[in-house]
Design an enzyme around this catalytic site. Structure first.
Site, PDB file in Angstrom:
ATOM      1  CB  SER A 126     -22.222  36.877 -64.719  1.00  0.00           C
ATOM      2  OG  SER A 126     -22.988  38.017 -64.546  1.00  0.00           O
ATOM      3  CE1 TYR A 150     -17.428  39.502 -66.828  1.00  0.00           C
ATOM      4  CE2 TYR A 150     -19.937  39.958 -66.726  1.00  0.00           C
ATOM      5  CZ  TYR A 150     -18.803  39.410 -66.234  1.00  0.00           C
ATOM      6  OH  TYR A 150     -18.695  38.925 -64.911  1.00  0.00           O
ATOM      7  CE  LYS A 154     -17.698  35.785 -65.896  1.00  0.00           C
ATOM      8  NZ  LYS A 154     -16.602  35.195 -65.305  1.00  0.00           N
TER       9      LYS A 154
HETATM   10  P1  NAD Z   1     -11.909  41.278 -59.595  1.00  0.00           P
HETATM   11  O1  NAD Z   1     -11.636  42.044 -60.892  1.00  0.00           O
HETATM   12  O2  NAD Z   1     -12.117  41.964 -58.392  1.00  0.00           O
HETATM   13  O3  NAD Z   1     -11.463  39.892 -59.446  1.00  0.00           O
HETATM   14  C1  NAD Z   1     -10.733  39.110 -60.620  1.00  0.00           C
HETATM   15  C2  NAD Z   1      -9.463  38.746 -60.142  1.00  0.00           C
HETATM   16  O4  NAD Z   1      -8.685  38.192 -61.228  1.00  0.00           O
HETATM   17  C3  NAD Z   1      -8.501  39.928 -59.940  1.00  0.00           C
HETATM   18  O5  NAD Z   1      -7.720  39.847 -58.690  1.00  0.00           O
HETATM   19  C4  NAD Z   1      -7.713  39.992 -61.263  1.00  0.00           C
HETATM   20  O6  NAD Z   1      -6.400  40.525 -60.906  1.00  0.00           O
HETATM   21  C5  NAD Z   1      -7.615  38.651 -61.452  1.00  0.00           C
HETATM   22  N1  NAD Z   1      -7.203  38.463 -63.034  1.00  0.00           N
HETATM   23  C6  NAD Z   1      -7.569  38.873 -64.068  1.00  0.00           C
HETATM   24  N2  NAD Z   1      -7.232  38.400 -65.202  1.00  0.00           N
HETATM   25  C7  NAD Z   1      -6.333  37.611 -64.760  1.00  0.00           C
HETATM   26  C8  NAD Z   1      -5.421  36.617 -65.522  1.00  0.00           C
HETATM   27  N3  NAD Z   1      -5.398  36.683 -66.995  1.00  0.00           N
HETATM   28  N4  NAD Z   1      -4.847  35.776 -64.600  1.00  0.00           N
HETATM   29  C9  NAD Z   1      -4.915  35.886 -63.439  1.00  0.00           C
HETATM   30  N5  NAD Z   1      -5.648  36.477 -62.587  1.00  0.00           N
HETATM   31  C10 NAD Z   1      -6.168  37.385 -63.334  1.00  0.00           C
HETATM   32  O7  NAD Z   1     -13.636  40.862 -59.745  1.00  0.00           O
HETATM   33  P2  NAD Z   1     -14.541  40.228 -58.981  1.00  0.00           P
HETATM   34  O8  NAD Z   1     -15.886  40.989 -58.683  1.00  0.00           O
HETATM   35  O9  NAD Z   1     -13.851  39.646 -57.780  1.00  0.00           O
HETATM   36  O10 NAD Z   1     -15.213  38.907 -59.894  1.00  0.00           O
HETATM   37  C11 NAD Z   1     -14.725  37.701 -59.788  1.00  0.00           C
HETATM   38  C12 NAD Z   1     -15.271  36.858 -61.173  1.00  0.00           C
HETATM   39  O11 NAD Z   1     -16.730  36.757 -60.679  1.00  0.00           O
HETATM   40  C13 NAD Z   1     -15.150  37.366 -62.310  1.00  0.00           C
HETATM   41  O12 NAD Z   1     -14.681  35.959 -63.100  1.00  0.00           O
HETATM   42  C14 NAD Z   1     -16.357  38.002 -62.751  1.00  0.00           C
HETATM   43  O13 NAD Z   1     -16.479  37.881 -64.100  1.00  0.00           O
HETATM   44  C15 NAD Z   1     -17.564  37.269 -61.934  1.00  0.00           C
HETATM   45  N6  NAD Z   1     -18.662  38.109 -61.561  1.00  0.00           N
HETATM   46  C16 NAD Z   1     -18.452  39.111 -60.842  1.00  0.00           C
HETATM   47  C17 NAD Z   1     -19.738  39.806 -60.471  1.00  0.00           C
HETATM   48  C18 NAD Z   1     -19.353  41.198 -59.815  1.00  0.00           C
HETATM   49  O14 NAD Z   1     -20.382  41.884 -59.827  1.00  0.00           O
HETATM   50  N7  NAD Z   1     -18.484  41.399 -59.206  1.00  0.00           N
HETATM   51  C19 NAD Z   1     -20.876  39.195 -60.832  1.00  0.00           C
HETATM   52  C20 NAD Z   1     -20.890  37.962 -61.574  1.00  0.00           C
HETATM   53  C21 NAD Z   1     -19.573  37.458 -61.987  1.00  0.00           C
HETATM   54  C1  WQD Z   2     -27.127  48.291 -60.384  1.00  0.00           C
HETATM   55  C2  WQD Z   2     -28.319  49.031 -60.770  1.00  0.00           C
HETATM   56  C3  WQD Z   2     -28.062  50.389 -62.785  1.00  0.00           C
HETATM   57  C4  WQD Z   2     -24.791  52.788 -61.574  1.00  0.00           C
HETATM   58  C5  WQD Z   2     -23.562  44.690 -63.227  1.00  0.00           C
HETATM   59  C6  WQD Z   2     -22.867  43.792 -64.392  1.00  0.00           C
HETATM   60  C7  WQD Z   2     -23.347  42.161 -64.113  1.00  0.00           C
HETATM   61  C8  WQD Z   2     -22.863  41.767 -62.995  1.00  0.00           C
HETATM   62  C9  WQD Z   2     -23.122  42.576 -61.691  1.00  0.00           C
HETATM   63  C10 WQD Z   2     -20.548  40.872 -63.438  1.00  0.00           C
HETATM   64  C11 WQD Z   2     -28.931  49.276 -62.198  1.00  0.00           C
HETATM   65  C12 WQD Z   2     -28.208  51.454 -61.591  1.00  0.00           C
HETATM   66  C13 WQD Z   2     -25.574  52.048 -61.372  1.00  0.00           C
HETATM   67  C14 WQD Z   2     -24.759  54.321 -61.452  1.00  0.00           C
HETATM   68  C15 WQD Z   2     -27.533  53.776 -61.738  1.00  0.00           C
HETATM   69  N1  WQD Z   2     -21.278  41.733 -63.100  1.00  0.00           N
HETATM   70  N2  WQD Z   2     -26.960  52.418 -61.530  1.00  0.00           N
HETATM   71  N3  WQD Z   2     -26.094  54.641 -61.300  1.00  0.00           N
HETATM   72  O1  WQD Z   2     -25.517  46.679 -64.166  1.00  0.00           O
HETATM   73  O2  WQD Z   2     -26.896  45.311 -62.535  1.00  0.00           O
HETATM   74  O3  WQD Z   2     -24.763  44.422 -62.715  1.00  0.00           O
HETATM   75  O4  WQD Z   2     -22.724  44.056 -62.005  1.00  0.00           O
HETATM   76  O5  WQD Z   2     -20.967  39.563 -63.733  1.00  0.00           O
HETATM   77  O6  WQD Z   2     -22.928  41.685 -65.296  1.00  0.00           O
HETATM   78  O7  WQD Z   2     -23.645  44.533 -65.591  1.00  0.00           O
HETATM   79  O8  WQD Z   2     -25.063  46.647 -61.525  1.00  0.00           O
HETATM   80  O9  WQD Z   2     -24.076  47.831 -60.015  1.00  0.00           O
HETATM   81  O10 WQD Z   2     -23.987  48.757 -62.416  1.00  0.00           O
HETATM   82  O11 WQD Z   2     -26.149  48.628 -61.587  1.00  0.00           O
HETATM   83  O12 WQD Z   2     -28.618  54.200 -61.479  1.00  0.00           O
HETATM   84  O13 WQD Z   2     -24.158  55.184 -61.369  1.00  0.00           O
HETATM   85  O14 WQD Z   2     -27.905  50.605 -60.291  1.00  0.00           O
HETATM   86  O15 WQD Z   2     -28.740  51.058 -63.740  1.00  0.00           O
HETATM   87  O16 WQD Z   2     -30.200  49.358 -62.023  1.00  0.00           O
HETATM   88  P1  WQD Z   2     -25.499  45.546 -62.932  1.00  0.00           P
HETATM   89  P2  WQD Z   2     -24.864  48.051 -61.195  1.00  0.00           P
END
Ligand code: NAD
Ligand code: WQD
Length: 336
Positions: A126, A150, A154
């Protein structure tokens, strides 16, 4: 038919889109998930969109015995590791759970991959690992200063994977730093099915437009940005999924570990996202100005040049498409 790819967390938001793109590219995806944040109901949608059976292993990624069975039962050639916990706020109060699943899960997986002789791994990292970057756009060489639990989980996994590749030249690892994944599958059949109130901006806007929530609180109108609201790099989840397919083809002819930003390369403010969403759904989004959210940063967006050069990948879908696809998913119910 190309190889079999294990997608851990394949029932989740991002993993499910990766499964579909892998199938479209001719791979045979296998899902491993414990449904900690998803539901088995996604599987029938995956089969329909993939146009082929998608085997499911219901298991915890920390469970080495279950992982060994999965590698025994399926001819897995590579792994896309998405399984993990991702709620930034929750992680502050549950650091042990987050380190256990995110770090412990990656270690168990790498150990069993090593035993099984499978050395190709794509890891969901991330942009949170950067914290507040000194320079924009953010390159992969920027300092890693995550300011939440978090993000630190990572960073630990990234370090461990680079150490692994350094210690043993067989490993082929792509560490992909996602910026802000958003949107949904263009079919309207896959998307983010949040449990409770969504944490992220676009899923929140979906619930507000649908009348399930009243208003969005804008976290700060006094940031040092042109309109005073926070700027992020929103990346369509199908573009992100395509980046994983590109990473797997790159790894077929590479060794070692590579770290790449996956982002669109441009930033949008909260007000711009709200305006784009209103244009997509044709409804007014009620908003209130609220204090800054602890831990937020003003602005960041990716320099995706390295991914473009190495993977021949770039984001093709714009903010309007992200909002239109998210809204289509919401109109279809927004859940499984
Ligand atoms: P998500 O929660 O929708 O998907 C994660 C999946 O992993 C889920 O289906 C959950 O049931 C499964 N899971 C959790 N713990 C587990 C375990 N111990 N064993 C097996 N399965 C397990 O989240 P997502 O948004 O799809 O994120 C996927 C990956 O991408 C994650 O590693 C997350 O940290 C990373 N990521 C997400 C974002 C975002 O904004 N969504 C941004 C950057 C990185
Ligand atoms: C986006 C923008 C908020 C909600 C998160 C995780 C990051 C990554 C991606 C996993 C920001 C603003 C949001 C609200 C708002 N995930 N906002 N009101 O925080 O950039 O990133 O998701 O890896 O680790 O932190 O995403 O969608 O929460 O926010 O004003 O109710 O919207 O301040 O500027 P963020 P977000």
């Amino acid at each position: 038919m190309k190889e079999t790819i294990l997608v851990t967390g394949g029932a989740g938001y991002i993993g499910s889109h990766i499964v579909v793109e892998l199938a479209r590219a001719g791979y045979a995806p296998v899902v491993l998930d414990n449904f900690a944040n998803s539901t088995p109901a996604v599987m029938s949608r995956l089969q329909a969109l993939a146009g082929r059976p998608v085997p499911l292993v219901t298991a915890d990624v920390r469970d080495a015995v279950a992982l060994r069975s999965a590698f025994h039962d399926h001819p897995i050639a590579a792994v896309v590791h998405c399984a993990g916990l991702k709620a930034v706020g929750e992680a502050e109060g549950r650091p042990l759970a987050y380190y256990d699943v995110n770090v412990g899960g990656a270690i168990a997986l790498a150990e069993v991959m090593g035993e099984a002789g499978v050395a190709t791994l794509v890891f969901s990292s991330s942009a949170t690992v950067y914290g507040q970057p000194d320079d924009l756009p953010v390159t992969e060489d920027a300092a890693l200063r995550p300011h939440n639990v978090y993000g630190r989980t990572k960073r630990v996994v990234e370090d461990f994977l680079r150490d692994l590749a350094h210690a043993n030249a067989n490993w082929r690892i792509a560490i992909l730093r996602y910026f802000n994944p958003a949107g949904a599958h263009s079919s309207g059949m896959l998307g983010e099915a949040s449990r409770g109130r969504p944490n992220n901006l676009v899923p929140l806007l979906c619930k507000i437009a649908a009348g399930e929530l009243a208003e969005v609180a804008i976290y700060g109108g006094d940031w040092p940005t042109p309109d005073g609201t926070g700027i992020r790099d929103y990346l369509h989840v199908q573009d992100l999924a395509e980046g994983h397919v590109a990473a797997l083809s790159y790894l077929a002819a590479a060794t070692g570990a590579i770290t790449l930003n996956l982002g669109a390369g441009s930033g949008h403010s909260v007000l711009e996202v709200i305006a784009a969403f209103e244009a997509s759904c044709g409804r007014k989004i009620t908003r209130v100005m609220s204090p800054r959210r602890p831990g937020d940063v003003a602005c960041y967006y990716a320099d995706p040049a390295r991914a473009e050069a190495i993977l021949d990948w770039r984001a093709k879908r714009d903010l309007g498409t992200i909002c239109a696809d998210a809204w289509r998913w919401q109109k279809n119910g927004g859940r499984y």
